[in-house]
Design a protein around this motif. Structure first.
Motif, PDB file in Angstrom:
ATOM      1  N   THR A  81      67.433  79.038  51.874  1.00 37.19           N
ATOM      2  CA  THR A  81      66.856  79.647  50.681  1.00 37.19           C
ATOM      3  C   THR A  81      66.760  78.603  49.588  1.00 37.19           C
ATOM      4  O   THR A  81      67.599  77.702  49.512  1.00 37.19           O
ATOM      5  CB  THR A  81      67.724  80.826  50.185  1.00 37.19           C
ATOM      6  N   PRO A  82      65.743  78.677  48.732  1.00 39.55           N
ATOM      7  CA  PRO A  82      65.613  77.701  47.640  1.00 39.55           C
ATOM      8  C   PRO A  82      66.841  77.642  46.737  1.00 39.55           C
ATOM      9  O   PRO A  82      67.117  76.611  46.131  1.00 39.55           O
ATOM     10  CB  PRO A  82      64.389  78.207  46.872  1.00 39.55           C
ATOM     11  N   LEU A  83      67.605  78.732  46.681  1.00 39.70           N
ATOM     12  CA  LEU A  83      68.783  78.741  45.822  1.00 39.70           C
ATOM     13  C   LEU A  83      69.850  77.768  46.316  1.00 39.70           C
ATOM     14  O   LEU A  83      70.608  77.210  45.526  1.00 39.70           O
ATOM     15  CB  LEU A  83      69.375  80.148  45.725  1.00 39.70           C
ATOM     16  N   LEU A  84      69.908  77.552  47.637  1.00 42.86           N
ATOM     17  CA  LEU A  84      70.873  76.592  48.155  1.00 42.86           C
ATOM     18  C   LEU A  84      70.543  75.180  47.700  1.00 42.86           C
ATOM     19  O   LEU A  84      71.422  74.396  47.345  1.00 42.86           O
ATOM     20  CB  LEU A  84      70.917  76.649  49.682  1.00 42.86           C
ATOM     21  N   VAL A  85      69.265  74.860  47.711  1.00 43.12           N
ATOM     22  CA  VAL A  85      68.836  73.540  47.241  1.00 43.12           C
ATOM     23  C   VAL A  85      69.213  73.368  45.781  1.00 43.12           C
ATOM     24  O   VAL A  85      69.764  72.337  45.374  1.00 43.12           O
ATOM     25  CB  VAL A  85      67.323  73.365  47.423  1.00 43.12           C
ATOM     26  N   LEU A  86      68.926  74.385  44.971  1.00 46.81           N
ATOM     27  CA  LEU A  86      69.250  74.340  43.544  1.00 46.81           C
ATOM     28  C   LEU A  86      70.757  74.202  43.328  1.00 46.81           C
ATOM     29  O   LEU A  86      71.209  73.367  42.530  1.00 46.81           O
ATOM     30  CB  LEU A  86      68.741  75.609  42.864  1.00 46.81           C
ATOM     31  N   LEU A  87      71.537  74.990  44.035  1.00 45.47           N
ATOM     32  CA  LEU A  87      72.986  74.963  43.855  1.00 45.47           C
ATOM     33  C   LEU A  87      73.573  73.593  44.181  1.00 45.47           C
ATOM     34  O   LEU A  87      74.398  73.062  43.432  1.00 45.47           O
ATOM     35  CB  LEU A  87      73.635  76.023  44.727  1.00 45.47           C
ATOM     36  N   HIS A  88      73.144  73.009  45.253  1.00 46.85           N
ATOM     37  CA  HIS A  88      73.683  71.704  45.629  1.00 46.85           C
ATOM     38  C   HIS A  88      73.250  70.609  44.655  1.00 46.85           C
ATOM     39  O   HIS A  88      74.013  69.702  44.346  1.00 46.85           O
ATOM     40  CB  HIS A  88      73.296  71.358  47.059  1.00 46.85           C
ATOM     41  N   GLN A  89      72.044  70.740  44.166  1.00 43.18           N
ATOM     42  CA  GLN A  89      71.571  69.776  43.169  1.00 43.18           C
ATOM     43  C   GLN A  89      72.424  69.852  41.902  1.00 43.18           C
ATOM     44  O   GLN A  89      72.872  68.826  41.367  1.00 43.18           O
ATOM     45  CB  GLN A  89      70.110  70.069  42.822  1.00 43.18           C
ATOM     46  N   LEU A  90      72.682  71.057  41.432  1.00 41.74           N
ATOM     47  CA  LEU A  90      73.471  71.231  40.208  1.00 41.74           C
ATOM     48  C   LEU A  90      74.928  70.829  40.412  1.00 41.74           C
ATOM     49  O   LEU A  90      75.555  70.233  39.527  1.00 41.74           O
ATOM     50  CB  LEU A  90      73.388  72.686  39.739  1.00 41.74           C
ATOM     51  N   LEU A  91      75.470  71.148  41.593  1.00 41.32           N
ATOM     52  CA  LEU A  91      76.851  70.766  41.870  1.00 41.32           C
ATOM     53  C   LEU A  91      77.008  69.250  41.890  1.00 41.32           C
ATOM     54  O   LEU A  91      78.001  68.712  41.396  1.00 41.32           O
ATOM     55  CB  LEU A  91      77.309  71.366  43.199  1.00 41.32           C
ATOM     56  N   LYS A 146      73.474  87.332  42.989  1.00 41.87           N
ATOM     57  CA  LYS A 146      74.013  87.101  44.335  1.00 41.87           C
ATOM     58  C   LYS A 146      74.093  85.610  44.628  1.00 41.87           C
ATOM     59  O   LYS A 146      75.043  85.130  45.246  1.00 41.87           O
ATOM     60  CB  LYS A 146      73.141  87.799  45.377  1.00 41.87           C
ATOM     61  N   GLY A 147      73.075  84.880  44.190  1.00 43.36           N
ATOM     62  CA  GLY A 147      73.084  83.444  44.407  1.00 43.36           C
ATOM     63  C   GLY A 147      74.240  82.778  43.695  1.00 43.36           C
ATOM     64  O   GLY A 147      74.927  81.916  44.254  1.00 43.36           O
ATOM     65  N   TRP A 148      74.488  83.209  42.469  1.00 43.41           N
ATOM     66  CA  TRP A 148      75.597  82.624  41.720  1.00 43.41           C
ATOM     67  C   TRP A 148      76.934  82.972  42.346  1.00 43.41           C
ATOM     68  O   TRP A 148      77.845  82.152  42.407  1.00 43.41           O
ATOM     69  CB  TRP A 148      75.575  83.079  40.258  1.00 43.41           C
ATOM     70  N   GLN A 149      77.085  84.178  42.832  1.00 44.43           N
ATOM     71  CA  GLN A 149      78.358  84.598  43.428  1.00 44.43           C
ATOM     72  C   GLN A 149      78.717  83.755  44.648  1.00 44.43           C
ATOM     73  O   GLN A 149      79.900  83.526  44.924  1.00 44.43           O
ATOM     74  CB  GLN A 149      78.312  86.082  43.805  1.00 44.43           C
ATOM     75  N   MET A 150      77.704  83.271  45.368  1.00 41.72           N
ATOM     76  CA  MET A 150      77.993  82.422  46.527  1.00 41.72           C
ATOM     77  C   MET A 150      78.722  81.155  46.115  1.00 41.72           C
ATOM     78  O   MET A 150      79.700  80.738  46.736  1.00 41.72           O
ATOM     79  CB  MET A 150      76.696  82.063  47.261  1.00 41.72           C
ATOM     80  N   GLN A 176      72.875  76.957  33.712  1.00 43.14           N
ATOM     81  CA  GLN A 176      71.803  76.178  34.320  1.00 43.14           C
ATOM     82  C   GLN A 176      71.264  76.865  35.564  1.00 43.14           C
ATOM     83  O   GLN A 176      70.050  76.974  35.755  1.00 43.14           O
ATOM     84  CB  GLN A 176      72.307  74.781  34.698  1.00 43.14           C
ATOM     85  N   PHE A 177      72.186  77.303  36.402  1.00 41.19           N
ATOM     86  CA  PHE A 177      71.771  77.928  37.646  1.00 41.19           C
ATOM     87  C   PHE A 177      70.940  79.177  37.393  1.00 41.19           C
ATOM     88  O   PHE A 177      69.857  79.353  37.974  1.00 41.19           O
ATOM     89  CB  PHE A 177      72.979  78.288  38.509  1.00 41.19           C
TER      90      PHE A 177
END
Length: 210
Positions: A81-91, A146-150, A176-177
Motif C-alpha cells: 500500500t502507498p502508506l507503507l512507502v510513506l511511513l518508511h520514508q518518514l521513519l 488505520k495507517g497511523w495505528q500500524m 506529517q503522516f
C-alpha cells in the motif's frame, strides 16, 4: 504451523467439525522449526511469506521437501500500500534507520524467481492478480487512522517500535503522516466517496530440484 494460538485453535475446531483425522497443527515459528530432510511432498504458505527472511527460509524449505516436492505460496507485491512507502520514508527522516520492510527482499515477480532459483528450486511460476482489496473501502479518515495505528503500535515486521522517540517527535511524525496520507487517500476515492486501496497478489509455485 502458525505463531498464533488462536488461529491454531480455530483450525483444530474446523478439523474436528469436518471429521478429518489426518491433519496435525503446530504452534511455532517456521524460521526456527526443525524437520528432517525430505519430509514433505508439498509445503503451502498463505499470506505470510513476507514475514520471513526469504533467502534463508527458501533454502530451509527446499531441504524439507522431497525431490520434486512442491512449494506454493501467495503474497502481496511490494509495496502493498502507498502508506507503507510513506511511513518508511518518514521513519527514515526521523532517524529510524532500521525501518526496512521485510518484503524489500522480494518486492516483485523477478525477485521471487531469483530467490527460489538460488535456493535450488526449478520450474518457478508466478501469476499476478491485480486489483485485490484486503479490506472493504473505508472513509478517508478511517483509512488514515488505520495507517497511523500500524506504525504507532510497532506493527512487525514492517515498522520498528517508536519507544525511542520522544513524545514531541512522535507527535511531529503523526502530523506529517496524517497530512500526506490524506493526500494519498484522496487519490484512491471511489464513486461512493470511499478509499479503495488495491493490491497485486502474487501466486507462486516452484519444484524442489533433486
Amino acid at each position: 504451523m502458525d505463531l498464533s494460538t488462536g488461529l491454531i485453535q480455530q483450525a483444530e475446531a474446523k478439523r474436528c467439525s469436518s471429521g478429518l483425522n489426518n491433519i496435525n497443527f503446530v504452534e511455532g515459528d517456521i524460521e526456527n522449526a526443525e524437520f528432517p530432510s525430505r519430509s514433505f511432498d508439498a509445503i503451502l504458505c498463505s499470506s505470510a511469506i513476507f514475514y520471513f527472511d526469504m533467502p534463508t527460509t527458501a533454502k530451509r524449505l527446499h531441504t524439507w521437501l522431497k525431490p520434486d516436492g512442491l512449494l506454493a505460496y501467495n503474497t502481496l507485491q511490494a509495496p502493498f500500500t502507498p502508506l507503507l512507502v510513506l511511513l518508511h520514508q518518514l521513519l527514515q527522516e526521523h532517524g529510524c534507520s532500521n525501518s526496512q520492510p521485510a518484503f524489500s527482499q522480494v518486492p516483485d515477480e523477478a525477485a521471487h524467481i531469483a530467490v527460489l532459483q538460488k535456493a535450488n528450486f526449478t520450474t518457478v511460476k508466478v501469476e499476478a492478480t491485480p486489483g485485490l482489496l484486503l479490506e472493504k473501502p473505508t472513509p478517508l479518515d478511517v483509512y488514515v487512522d488505520k495507517g497511523w495505528q500500524m506504525v504507532a503500535t510497532g506493527f512487525k515486521p514492517f515498522f520498528p517500535s517508536l519507544a525511542n522517540m520522544s513524545t514531541s517527535e512522535q507527535a511531529a511524525l503523526k502530523e506529517q503522516f496524517c497530512a500526506q496520507a490524506t493526500v494519498i487517500g484522496k487519490g484512491m476515492i471511489n464513486k461512493q466517496g470511499l478509499v479503495e486501496d488495491k493490491h497485486i497478489n502474487l501466486w507462486i509455485t516452484a519444484i524442489a530440484a533433486v
